[in-house]
Design an enzyme around this catalytic site. Structure first.
Site, PDB file in Angstrom:
ATOM      1  N   ASP A  79     -47.016  16.537  -2.278  1.00 37.55           N
ATOM      2  CA  ASP A  79     -47.780  15.344  -2.592  1.00 37.55           C
ATOM      3  C   ASP A  79     -48.675  14.856  -1.446  1.00 37.55           C
ATOM      4  O   ASP A  79     -49.813  14.486  -1.654  1.00 37.55           O
ATOM      5  CB  ASP A  79     -46.739  14.278  -2.965  1.00 37.55           C
ATOM      6  CG  ASP A  79     -47.289  12.894  -3.042  1.00 37.55           C
ATOM      7  OD1 ASP A  79     -48.139  12.684  -3.905  1.00 37.55           O
ATOM      8  OD2 ASP A  79     -46.871  12.044  -2.248  1.00 37.55           O
ATOM      9  N   ASP A  82     -45.315  14.871   3.176  1.00 42.70           N
ATOM     10  CA  ASP A  82     -43.934  15.328   3.040  1.00 42.70           C
ATOM     11  C   ASP A  82     -43.897  16.503   2.058  1.00 42.70           C
ATOM     12  O   ASP A  82     -44.932  16.987   1.621  1.00 42.70           O
ATOM     13  CB  ASP A  82     -43.033  14.165   2.592  1.00 42.70           C
ATOM     14  CG  ASP A  82     -43.551  13.487   1.329  1.00 42.70           C
ATOM     15  OD1 ASP A  82     -44.488  14.015   0.705  1.00 42.70           O
ATOM     16  OD2 ASP A  82     -43.026  12.425   0.964  1.00 42.70           O
ATOM     17  N   TYR A 231     -42.881   6.464  -6.007  1.00 41.10           N
ATOM     18  CA  TYR A 231     -43.924   6.404  -7.025  1.00 41.10           C
ATOM     19  C   TYR A 231     -43.420   5.697  -8.276  1.00 41.10           C
ATOM     20  O   TYR A 231     -43.502   6.229  -9.373  1.00 41.10           O
ATOM     21  CB  TYR A 231     -44.461   7.814  -7.334  1.00 41.10           C
ATOM     22  CG  TYR A 231     -45.324   8.350  -6.216  1.00 41.10           C
ATOM     23  CD1 TYR A 231     -46.621   7.875  -6.050  1.00 41.10           C
ATOM     24  CD2 TYR A 231     -44.849   9.284  -5.307  1.00 41.10           C
ATOM     25  CE1 TYR A 231     -47.433   8.315  -5.009  1.00 41.10           C
ATOM     26  CE2 TYR A 231     -45.645   9.745  -4.265  1.00 41.10           C
ATOM     27  CZ  TYR A 231     -46.937   9.260  -4.127  1.00 41.10           C
ATOM     28  OH  TYR A 231     -47.728   9.699  -3.100  1.00 41.10           O
ATOM     29  N   GLU A 479     -51.866   9.281   6.905  1.00 36.64           N
ATOM     30  CA  GLU A 479     -51.348  10.218   5.905  1.00 36.64           C
ATOM     31  C   GLU A 479     -52.417  10.454   4.844  1.00 36.64           C
ATOM     32  O   GLU A 479     -53.184   9.563   4.501  1.00 36.64           O
ATOM     33  CB  GLU A 479     -50.067   9.680   5.251  1.00 36.64           C
ATOM     34  CG  GLU A 479     -49.380  10.727   4.375  1.00 36.64           C
ATOM     35  CD  GLU A 479     -47.958  10.332   3.959  1.00 36.64           C
ATOM     36  OE1 GLU A 479     -47.611   9.139   4.077  1.00 36.64           O
ATOM     37  OE2 GLU A 479     -47.221  11.236   3.520  1.00 36.64           O
TER      38      GLU A 479
END
Ligand SMILES: *[C@@H]1O[C@H](CO)[C@@H](O)[C@H](O)[C@H]1NC(C)=O
Length: 508
Positions: A79, A82, A231, A479
């Site tokens: 995703d 990670d 999520y 990120e």
């Protein structure tokens, strides 16, 4: 060059004038950005990598995903920074990549990047087909954020839990089923010409998944608790059901899906919610925009009452991005440097989706030279496109930090992207095992740049004052996620042509 103080001031004044009056003089290589953005999806690949893999610091990984549960879940995308495979954002990524290829496929062909775009989409759709093991069973996550984040490991070395999670009739997930159906339907349009058999297969899964999501209603994070902290579906599943229905309608032209979209418009919030974010969680602006564009076709005139209600909400979103709603509270904030600003953590995802919708809508208005109707004033297509371009140019380096937030682009870009694989010595260079906490000890906290460049990744980006701290621990800003880059692919393709061929008419 000799630099005096006065010269600097003059130079600065000239620069300011240039950016104020001639914002299109600054020239970016959108073709290069397009190529790089597609490369990013190869960095995020999970599973067995093919021979034509271009990102060579990556290697095979997670080859036993699903094994414990007796299902083959090898493949798909990690995703973000990670190594979890989260179904909901992965599906949104594929929907947006596909939408981009539908709108700007010709431009991708002229840039020589269409094959890469198809590969990026298919890496996702192949996985969704595997994950949809029965009509009413969809595997929606492999691994979990809690155990994954305990370690800082390359995907090639992973020792974390790879448990897989599913939704089914007893444990429903209408949101994730709906988004996956939307992704498969959108992709089926993309593959219709080049791979009709595959396109049909995608559509078959899309229709089954929609039926499953609609029949067994529920939020997937109630069924898959480990998704919640990462999520969770805050907006619920009604937007995804409308989103799936309209995508399957676009793919099949079957009236029953349009009927669903119209009949549920009000109860599902499609014509009542005016929202100023478009994201992996909240799809209203996207489906409202599609509904608005249906109005252009004569066969939809008989549904114009409801479609116009949808359109007024789409206009609210688009006008909010353009700062043209009367009430400033209902406009999207901007940084002093002019970047749309929704929230601190990973703000760039909202900039990317807004740029995409604005670009698509501007191209929708262009042939008939219609205007977007906003409360403050109307705006024509070239002015809308120019605003979208300002956001893209900000991303590529036209900003107060003079930094490209697209990794690998231009002379200055983030060097310490919060990404396990990119921040650790490559598997190619060191096939020795790097353990769970060893990664934190030896690689995570290092001040040096990442050893591997995560080319084409769009990072979270600057704060509300245009400031950016290039620090791996600053995951809020450094990120990158697959759904950040996905909407940009189509936009880069669009601006590549714009840049090469279409002279800009400054305003309308
Ligand atoms: C918005 O403001 C303009 C200018 O003040 C005004 O003419 C218009 O009626 C307002 N529109 C709405 C919907 O409030």
């Amino acid at each position: 060059m000799k630099k005096g103080k006065i010269q600097n001031i003059v130079w600065f004044a000239l620069l300011s004038l240039t950016t104020i009056f001639f914002p299109f003089c600054e020239s970016f290589n959108y073709g290069k950005a397009l190529s790089q953005s597609l490369l990013y999806f190869e960095s995020q690949r999970s599973g067995r990598l093919p021979h034509n893999q271009r990102v060579t610091w990556r290697h095979h990984s997670a080859l036993t995903d699903g094994l414990q549960q007796g299902v083959d879940l090898v493949g798909g995308y990690y995703d973000a920074g990670d190594n979890v495979k989260f179904g909901l954002p992965m599906a949104f990524t594929i929907t947006l990549l596909s939408w981009g290829a539908i709108e700007y496929g010709d431009q991708m062909i002229s840039a020589g990047e269409y094959a890469h775009a198809l590969q990026a989409i298919k890496w996702g759709t192949d996985y969704f087909i595997k994950a949809h093991t029965q009509p009413n069973v969809l595997w929606v996550q492999v691994g979990d954020g809690y155990t994954d984040h305990y370690c800082w490991q390359r995907p090639e070395d992973m020792t974390t839990s790879r448990r897989a999670y599913k939704v089914d009739a007893d444990n429903p997930g209408s949101d994730v089923a709906g988004e996956t159906a939307a992704a498969l339907a959108a992709a089926s349009i993309v593959f219709r010409r080049t791979n009709p058999h595959y396109s049909q297969l995608l559509l078959h899964h899309a229709e089954q998944l929609f039926e499953f999501g609609d029949k067994y209603r529920g939020k997937y994070d109630e069924s898959v608790g480990v998704a919640k902290g990462y999520y969770g579906s805050v907006s619920g599943y009604m937007d995804e059901l409308l989103w799936a229905a309209i995508w399957i309608y676009k793919a099949t032209e079957k009236e029953e899906y349009l009927k669903y979209f119209l009949d549920n418009a009000r109860d599902f919030g499609g014509t009542t919610w005016a929202i100023t974010e478009f994201s992996w969680d909240v799809k209203y602006a996207g489906l409202q925009t599609i509904a608005s564009m249906l109005l252009a076709q004569e066969k939809h005139t008989k549904h114009e009452t409801i479609l116009k209600q949808y359109r007024s909400k789409a206009e609210h979103y688009l006008c909010a991005c353009l700062n043209l709603n009367n009430n400033s509270m209902s406009n999207v904030q901007r940084t002093p440097g002019g970047l749309l600003y929704v929230r601190e953590w990973n703000n760039m995802q909202y900039v990317a989706t807004a740029s995409f919708l604005l670009t698509v809508y501007s191209d929708h208005l262009l042939p008939t030279n219609q205007k977007l109707h906003c409360q403050k004033r109307d705006m024509g297509p070239s002015e809308i496109l120019a605003f979208a371009k300002s956001q893209v140019d900000y991303i590529l380096g036209s900003n107060p930090m003079a930094m490209s937030y697209l990794v690998g682009y231009g002379p200055s870009f983030p060097q310490r992207v919060h990404h396990r694989g990119a921040s650790t010595e490559s598997y190619k260079g060191n096939r020795g095992f790097i353990g769970c906490t060893q990664g934190y000890d030896n690689w995570y906290g290092r001040a040096e740049p990442n050893p591997n460049v995560l080319t084409g990744a769009l990072v979270g980006g600057p704060d509300m004052k245009d400031q950016f701290k290039d620090d791996r621990r600053n995951y809020v800003q450094t990120e990158a996620c697959t759904y950040n880059t996905a909407p940009l692919v189509g936009v880069f393709a669009r601006f590549n042509v714009f840049h090469n061929e279409t002279p800009l008419i400054a305003s309308s």
